[in-house]
Design a protein around this motif. Structure first.
Motif, PDB file in Angstrom:
ATOM      1  N   PHE A  73       0.829  -1.194   0.000  1.00 49.62           N
ATOM      2  CA  PHE A  73       0.000   0.000   0.000  1.00 49.62           C
ATOM      3  C   PHE A  73       0.866   1.248   0.000  1.00 49.62           C
ATOM      4  O   PHE A  73       1.933   1.281   0.617  1.00 49.62           O
ATOM      5  CB  PHE A  73      -0.903   0.059   1.244  1.00 49.62           C
ATOM      6  CG  PHE A  73      -1.868  -1.076   1.377  1.00 49.62           C
ATOM      7  CD1 PHE A  73      -2.931  -1.205   0.496  1.00 49.62           C
ATOM      8  CD2 PHE A  73      -1.708  -2.015   2.379  1.00 49.62           C
ATOM      9  CE1 PHE A  73      -3.827  -2.253   0.630  1.00 49.62           C
ATOM     10  CE2 PHE A  73      -2.594  -3.067   2.517  1.00 49.62           C
ATOM     11  CZ  PHE A  73      -3.662  -3.191   1.628  1.00 49.62           C
ATOM     12  N   GLY A  74       0.378   2.287  -0.668  1.00 44.87           N
ATOM     13  CA  GLY A  74       0.928   3.605  -0.448  1.00 44.87           C
ATOM     14  C   GLY A  74       0.254   4.199   0.780  1.00 44.87           C
ATOM     15  O   GLY A  74      -0.840   3.781   1.156  1.00 44.87           O
ATOM     16  N   LYS A  75       0.900   5.167   1.401  1.00 45.09           N
ATOM     17  CA  LYS A  75       0.345   5.775   2.616  1.00 45.09           C
ATOM     18  C   LYS A  75       0.247   7.286   2.437  1.00 45.09           C
ATOM     19  O   LYS A  75       1.182   7.920   1.959  1.00 45.09           O
ATOM     20  CB  LYS A  75       1.206   5.441   3.834  1.00 45.09           C
ATOM     21  CG  LYS A  75       1.255   3.959   4.168  1.00 45.09           C
ATOM     22  CD  LYS A  75       2.129   3.702   5.382  1.00 45.09           C
ATOM     23  CE  LYS A  75       2.198   2.208   5.724  1.00 45.09           C
ATOM     24  NZ  LYS A  75       3.058   1.965   6.911  1.00 45.09           N
ATOM     25  N   HIS A  76      -0.897   7.830   2.837  1.00 40.49           N
ATOM     26  CA  HIS A  76      -1.149   9.269   2.708  1.00 40.49           C
ATOM     27  C   HIS A  76      -1.527   9.824   4.074  1.00 40.49           C
ATOM     28  O   HIS A  76      -2.370   9.255   4.768  1.00 40.49           O
ATOM     29  CB  HIS A  76      -2.296   9.507   1.719  1.00 40.49           C
ATOM     30  CG  HIS A  76      -2.673  10.950   1.545  1.00 40.49           C
ATOM     31  ND1 HIS A  76      -2.023  11.784   0.658  1.00 40.49           N
ATOM     32  CD2 HIS A  76      -3.636  11.705   2.140  1.00 40.49           C
ATOM     33  CE1 HIS A  76      -2.570  12.987   0.702  1.00 40.49           C
ATOM     34  NE2 HIS A  76      -3.549  12.965   1.593  1.00 40.49           N
ATOM     35  N   ASP A  77      -0.912  10.911   4.476  1.00 38.87           N
ATOM     36  CA  ASP A  77      -1.177  11.520   5.779  1.00 38.87           C
ATOM     37  C   ASP A  77      -2.294  12.551   5.632  1.00 38.87           C
ATOM     38  O   ASP A  77      -2.044  13.740   5.489  1.00 38.87           O
ATOM     39  CB  ASP A  77       0.094  12.165   6.319  1.00 38.87           C
ATOM     40  CG  ASP A  77      -0.092  12.717   7.725  1.00 38.87           C
ATOM     41  OD1 ASP A  77      -1.150  12.452   8.329  1.00 38.87           O
ATOM     42  OD2 ASP A  77       0.819  13.406   8.224  1.00 38.87           O
ATOM     43  N   GLY A  78      -3.528  12.066   5.681  1.00 40.52           N
ATOM     44  CA  GLY A  78      -4.666  12.967   5.536  1.00 40.52           C
ATOM     45  C   GLY A  78      -5.287  13.388   6.855  1.00 40.52           C
ATOM     46  O   GLY A  78      -6.275  14.135   6.862  1.00 40.52           O
ATOM     47  N   GLY A  79      -4.734  12.908   7.971  1.00 38.30           N
ATOM     48  CA  GLY A  79      -5.270  13.287   9.269  1.00 38.30           C
ATOM     49  C   GLY A  79      -6.722  12.876   9.419  1.00 38.30           C
ATOM     50  O   GLY A  79      -7.146  11.804   8.998  1.00 38.30           O
ATOM     51  N   PHE A  80      -7.503  13.772  10.027  1.00 42.87           N
ATOM     52  CA  PHE A  80      -8.911  13.488  10.286  1.00 42.87           C
ATOM     53  C   PHE A  80      -9.796  13.696   9.059  1.00 42.87           C
ATOM     54  O   PHE A  80     -10.958  13.286   9.060  1.00 42.87           O
ATOM     55  CB  PHE A  80      -9.436  14.409  11.401  1.00 42.87           C
ATOM     56  CG  PHE A  80      -8.828  14.170  12.750  1.00 42.87           C
ATOM     57  CD1 PHE A  80      -8.398  12.915  13.130  1.00 42.87           C
ATOM     58  CD2 PHE A  80      -8.701  15.202  13.671  1.00 42.87           C
ATOM     59  CE1 PHE A  80      -7.858  12.688  14.387  1.00 42.87           C
ATOM     60  CE2 PHE A  80      -8.159  14.994  14.931  1.00 42.87           C
ATOM     61  CZ  PHE A  80      -7.738  13.737  15.285  1.00 42.87           C
ATOM     62  N   TYR A  81      -9.290  14.348   8.032  1.00 41.95           N
ATOM     63  CA  TYR A  81     -10.150  14.846   6.954  1.00 41.95           C
ATOM     64  C   TYR A  81     -10.137  13.885   5.766  1.00 41.95           C
ATOM     65  O   TYR A  81      -9.400  14.048   4.794  1.00 41.95           O
ATOM     66  CB  TYR A  81      -9.709  16.257   6.559  1.00 41.95           C
ATOM     67  CG  TYR A  81      -9.845  17.221   7.712  1.00 41.95           C
ATOM     68  CD1 TYR A  81     -11.058  17.850   7.962  1.00 41.95           C
ATOM     69  CD2 TYR A  81      -8.785  17.460   8.579  1.00 41.95           C
ATOM     70  CE1 TYR A  81     -11.200  18.721   9.037  1.00 41.95           C
ATOM     71  CE2 TYR A  81      -8.921  18.321   9.656  1.00 41.95           C
ATOM     72  CZ  TYR A  81     -10.127  18.951   9.878  1.00 41.95           C
ATOM     73  OH  TYR A  81     -10.262  19.806  10.949  1.00 41.95           O
ATOM     74  N   HIS A  82     -10.996  12.885   5.830  1.00 40.13           N
ATOM     75  CA  HIS A  82     -10.976  11.803   4.853  1.00 40.13           C
ATOM     76  C   HIS A  82     -11.378  12.254   3.452  1.00 40.13           C
ATOM     77  O   HIS A  82     -10.791  11.806   2.462  1.00 40.13           O
ATOM     78  CB  HIS A  82     -11.910  10.682   5.314  1.00 40.13           C
ATOM     79  CG  HIS A  82     -11.423   9.960   6.532  1.00 40.13           C
ATOM     80  ND1 HIS A  82     -10.132   9.513   6.670  1.00 40.13           N
ATOM     81  CD2 HIS A  82     -12.054   9.594   7.674  1.00 40.13           C
ATOM     82  CE1 HIS A  82      -9.990   8.897   7.828  1.00 40.13           C
ATOM     83  NE2 HIS A  82     -11.144   8.937   8.464  1.00 40.13           N
ATOM     84  N   VAL A  83     -12.386  13.077   3.343  1.00 38.84           N
ATOM     85  CA  VAL A  83     -12.819  13.525   2.012  1.00 38.84           C
ATOM     86  C   VAL A  83     -11.733  14.376   1.374  1.00 38.84           C
ATOM     87  O   VAL A  83     -11.427  14.224   0.183  1.00 38.84           O
ATOM     88  CB  VAL A  83     -14.152  14.284   2.108  1.00 38.84           C
ATOM     89  CG1 VAL A  83     -14.553  14.821   0.732  1.00 38.84           C
ATOM     90  CG2 VAL A  83     -15.264  13.368   2.635  1.00 38.84           C
TER      91      VAL A  83
END
Length: 266
Positions: free
Chosen positions: A164-174
């Protein structure tokens, strides 16, 4: 004479009720700070309704809702006196208790359908199609998000635990899906799926319970055992006020919606 006596009895009884009510309202409200597990969102509606409709105040409580700037160890905030109660998910409560942290849950106020949200234009039709995709999840870059997605993919016949790639989107999923992620977890379908549609995203959803992951999508109130013992009466009042708010939400959803919009100015 009998009528006069009955009138006098009624007047005295009414006066007693008024005096008791005045005495209760003259007592200072007990301050309680509740730490949220996420930014304020409709999952917290029972708390908002109880606050804005005065149910907490009716119970003698002065409640403040505190949003986290980032992920926090809420039990440490309670021990330090900066919070009295906090919101968490049942999974995290169990994990913290297993690690020996001083935590105890005392009331659930939300149970929803949770899972993974994905963009349909990224070649994802089944959970196994998430192999090789980029995941956004709170707790990045830890193992939580890949564990959820990998388990769901495995239940669908795929094997891609580390793929998997990983993305640091925090709490904001959309926002994360709009900024590079293919998949976001853990999402609550009653909130993030609605938000995604409202922002024009063609998003799909895989439910945890359908693909090999236990359903832990609940929000509970917790505190420390010491705090629960010391403040049990006030925390019982807190729970009863939240139950009262839940009753309003069910019986008058239009009013609950208006309370939300008024409070959030949206």
């Amino acid at each position: 004479a009998l009528a006069s006596t009955m009138r006098l009895h009624w007047v005295l009884s009414f006066a007693a009720v008024v005096l008791i009510a005045q005495a209760q309202h003259s007592q200072p409200l007990v301050p309680i700070k509740i730490g949220l597990e996420w930014f304020l969102n409709p999952d917290h509606l029972p708390l908002v309704v109880a606050l804005k409709e005065g149910y907490f105040a009716d119970a003698g409580l002065d409640v403040t809702l505190v949003e986290p700037a980032d992920h926090w160890e809420a039990e440490e905030e309670i021990i330090a006196g900066r919070l009295d109660v906090a919101v968490t998910e049942t999974l995290h409560l169990a994990q913290d208790a297993a690690r020996g942290k001083p935590v105890i849950g005392f009331s659930r106020f939300l149970h929803t359908d949770g899972g993974v949200m994905y963009l349909k234009n990224r070649g994802i039709e089944r959970p196994s199609d998430m192999c090789g995709k980029t995941i956004s999840y709170p707790g990045y870059p830890g193992p939580g998000g890949p564990a959820i997605v990998g388990t769901m993919a495995l239940a669908d016949g795929g094997e891609c635990w580390g793929d998997f790639g990983k993305h640091d989107g925090g709490f904001y999923h959309v926002d994360a899906l709009l900024n590079g992620a293919d998949v976001a977890t853990l999402i609550f379908s009653n909130f993030e799926m609605v938000e995604a549609r409202s922002r024009g995203l063609d998003a799909g959803f895989f439910s945890l319970k359908d693909w090999g992951v236990p359903d832990f999508c609940q929000l509970v109130l917790f505190t420390t055992p010491e705090k629960l013992e010391a403040s049990s009466a006030d925390l019982r009042k807190l729970v009863l006020a939240v139950r009262r708010a839940t009753g309003l939400i069910k019986s008058n959803p239009a009013r609950a919606r208006d309370i939300w919009f008024e409070h959030t100015k949206t």
